[in-house]
Design a protein around this motif. Structure first.
Motif, PDB file in Angstrom:
ATOM      1  N   CYS A  73     -15.641  -1.617  12.525  1.00  0.00           N
ATOM      2  CA  CYS A  73     -16.958  -0.974  12.594  1.00  0.00           C
ATOM      3  C   CYS A  73     -17.920  -1.562  11.559  1.00  0.00           C
ATOM      4  CB  CYS A  73     -16.821   0.530  12.392  1.00  0.00           C
ATOM      5  SG  CYS A  73     -16.048   1.418  13.763  1.00  0.00           S
ATOM      6  N   ILE A  74     -17.420  -1.807  10.343  1.00  0.00           N
ATOM      7  CA  ILE A  74     -18.266  -2.400   9.301  1.00  0.00           C
ATOM      8  C   ILE A  74     -18.675  -3.813   9.696  1.00  0.00           C
ATOM      9  CG2 ILE A  74     -18.335  -3.164   6.893  1.00  0.00           C
ATOM     10  CD1 ILE A  74     -16.469  -0.859   6.216  1.00  0.00           C
ATOM     11  N   GLY A 107     -21.404  -3.649  12.023  1.00  0.00           N
ATOM     12  CA  GLY A 107     -22.628  -3.198  11.391  1.00  0.00           C
ATOM     13  C   GLY A 107     -23.299  -4.233  10.504  1.00  0.00           C
ATOM     14  N   HIS A 156     -24.742  -9.565  12.387  1.00  0.00           N
ATOM     15  CA  HIS A 156     -25.533  -9.619  13.601  1.00  0.00           C
ATOM     16  C   HIS A 156     -26.216 -10.976  13.668  1.00  0.00           C
ATOM     17  CE1 HIS A 156     -28.943  -8.887  10.892  1.00  0.00           C
ATOM     18  NE2 HIS A 156     -28.222  -7.890  10.392  1.00  0.00           N
ATOM     19  N   HIS A 201     -20.798 -11.908  16.658  1.00  0.00           N
ATOM     20  CA  HIS A 201     -21.029 -10.465  16.784  1.00  0.00           C
ATOM     21  C   HIS A 201     -20.328  -9.904  18.013  1.00  0.00           C
ATOM     22  CE1 HIS A 201     -23.546  -6.750  17.370  1.00  0.00           C
ATOM     23  NE2 HIS A 201     -23.283  -6.680  16.082  1.00  0.00           N
ATOM     24  N   TRP A 211     -17.184  -7.010  18.357  1.00  0.00           N
ATOM     25  CA  TRP A 211     -17.129  -5.868  19.267  1.00  0.00           C
ATOM     26  C   TRP A 211     -15.801  -5.860  20.039  1.00  0.00           C
ATOM     27  CZ3 TRP A 211     -19.578  -1.459  19.589  1.00  0.00           C
ATOM     28  CH2 TRP A 211     -20.866  -1.331  19.057  1.00  0.00           C
TER      29      TRP A 211
END
Length: 559
Positions: A249-250, A253, A256, A343, A347
């Motif tokens: 998750c980090i 975040g 990107h 990125h 995911w």
């Protein structure tokens, strides 16, 4: 199969230490380089010894050797802690060896932990058939009747291991060890290169990321001594999944499109901070993979001791699923890395990291619930028990295991973020101290195996990061170099290596499972020592002089 005292968390229970006994573990013809993590010389051998054997991330072309020398060598001292419960523990030790200072012959060590009665497997077989040894398919059946032989293999395997546990193992190996862990470790090279991190620094980062694998013995013992809500494995596994999920998750975040360029534009300090976040997140994913790996290994090692007639087929089952996951993962990591879609890859890692959560939550890892009413069990706090009886009985080994398990990640952190010189000096001192402690505390055979691990990995100097940078350097940096792109270096060579190693599993099952342990060990050591010649030939450009292109020679060497 004899029951081995040293029920290694990574399959040693399926090996025989006696010269006259066959190897029941899957053996590996070691790949050209050492493990992908490219552990620096400052990492304790336990880090390498407990590494996942299926994937080479630092040099993807040498990818996934099935049962690697790592697995043959891996010895987890955690079996010296006794579980007083239902035998579910991954760290069981025979009551016959009450004194660690006594001398035992190899055969005495092998026989000291008695096998279950012959009808154990029959009791586990739903059809109530007589017990039988699980035999691998013959060469003829494998290649001329692949579907029927595979069906027979899984049918017989399920007579010893429940379908829930086999499903959990398949999910964990395919989506975690061969999936998310393979993904993030494969990304170490392109991601750190994009940030402008040099090869030596990148190798230190990979050592830090890989440090949780050195903690496997400690994690195994801790899960046995501290049942959470009555279960030794379930909640340790769930917490590790959550840690890996948080790391992913980090990553999603903080990374990107354009984030790497922004960090580079902000200066070296910003690049360092950004790289630190990536290292922390990758380490969290590594911790999830290492924890699930040791818990699964502990369980199937216990079941193999309980049903010795099951043979070593569960080992091939494990590595087969890990290879399948790595093949699928590598098929898209290389091209997407070339395109800069990091990125998107994060995911994918996020989705993969949560796959074992539900099967673990509902109890697909078979274990009996522990209670505070058991002898030696005390309530530590709400929801957590402490097996004080086992701890008191084996206090000294537990302390040694704790020190070994925690020293490698601590030294990796010191070497990476403090001083290389201090890390090297302290690591050398710890190696000597742990070797001496093993000599005085553990049985002689265990000391000899531990010493062999030390000597093996101290003599295997890793320059994996430097080689990876050499192979993938562009024409501006290295005008006459190989100039491999990530699609070739990670995907093509990785898939070829995985397929060849998958064939290796089949060949082992049919031809090598009867080899004696010493013969297999000597063979793999010799092959492992000769393998780096492929890299030397390419670095010296000798292959070009005789007219063999880099990609062809590298691919042949990898296969």
């Amino acid at each position: 199969m004899h029951n081995n005292n040293f029920s290694s968390s990574t399959n040693l229970s399926s090996l025989e230490l006696d010269e006259g006994n066959p190897v029941e573990e899957t053996n590996n013809i070691n790949s050209r380089n050492n493990h992908p993590s490219s552990l620096s010389s400052t990492t304790l051998p336990s880090a390498a010894a407990n590494s996942p054997s299926s994937i080479n991330f630092q040099q993807p072309s040498n990818n996934t050797t099935i049962p690697s020398m790592d697995d043959i060598h891996q010895i987890d001292p955690s079996p010296l802690i006794t579980s007083q419960g239902d035998g579910d523990s991954s760290t069981q030790y025979t009551d016959d060896m009450t004194s660690y200072g006594e001398s035992y012959s190899e055969q005495e060590l092998i026989n000291s932990q008695g096998a279950e009665k012959p009808n154990a497997a029959a009791n586990n077989n739903n059809n109530g058939e007589e017990p039988h040894t699980l035999s691998p398919p013959t060469w003829h059946d494998t290649f001329f009747h692949p579907f029927s032989s595979t069906k027979q293999f899984f049918t017989e395997l399920s007579s010893f291991f429940s379908w829930e546990f086999l499903s959990w193992m398949a999910i964990q190996q395919c989506f975690i060890s061969g999936g998310v862990f393979a993904l993030v470790m494969s990304l170490g090279l392109p991601l750190f290169k994009e940030l402008g991190i040099d090869a030596s620094r990148q190798q230190l980062y990979m050592t830090m990321i890989f440090a949780p694998w050195a903690m496997k013995p400690f994690i195994g013992v801790a899960s046995d001594l501290f049942p959470i809500r009555g279960y030794n494995k379930r909640y340790f596994a769930l917490y590790s999944i959550l840690i890996g999920l948080i790391g992913c998750c980090i990553l999603v975040g903080v990374y990107h499109a354009g984030s790497a360029e922004a960090a580079i534009a902000a200066g070296p300090e910003a690049v360092q901070n950004f790289a630190d976040w990536i290292v922390i997140c990758f380490t969290a994913v590594s911790y999830e993979a290492a924890t699930l790996d040791i818990l699964g290994e502990g369980k199937y090692s216990e079941l193999m001791r309980k049903y010795p007639e099951s043979g070593s087929s569960i080992i091939s089952f494990k590595f087969g699923w890990s290879l399948l996951g790595s093949i699928v993962t590598q098929s898209f990591v290389g091209p997407m890395s070339d395109a800069g879609y990091f990125h998107v890859l994060f995911w994918i890692a996020l989705m993969l990291s949560i796959t074992p959560f539900y099967p673990t939550l509902v109890g697909w890892i078979p274990e009996k619930k522990r209670t505070k009413d058991e002898p030696g069990m005390t309530k530590l706090c709400s929801g957590c028990l402490f097996d004080k009886g086992s701890f008191q009985e084996k206090k000294t080994p537990f302390l040694i295991i704790t020190a070994c398990g925690l020293s490698a990640p601590i030294m990796a952190a010191v070497t990476t973020y403090a001083s290389l010189g201090i890390g090297l000096a302290v690591s050398a001192a710890l190696l000597v101290a742990f070797t001496a402690a093993t000599y005085f505390i553990f049985p002689p055979t265990f000391f000899k195996v531990f010493l062999s691990i030390i000597l093996t990995y101290c003599s295997n100097v890793s320059i994996g990061s430097g080689l990876s940078y050499f192979y993938t350097a562009d024409a501006t940096c290295l005008p006459h170099g190989p100039h491999f792109d990530y699609t070739y270096y990670i995907t093509i060579t990785g898939i070829v290596g995985s397929v060849v190693n998958f064939v290796g599993v089949i060949l082992y099952q049919n031809f090598l499972s009867g080899w004696r342990f010493r013969s297999a060990l000597i063979f793999t050591i010799v092959i492992g020592a000769l393998a780096p010649m492929i890299d030397l030939i390419i670095v010296m450009r000798w292959n070009v002089k005789i007219g063999i292109p880099d990609k062809v020679f590298f691919l042949l060497g990898n296969a």
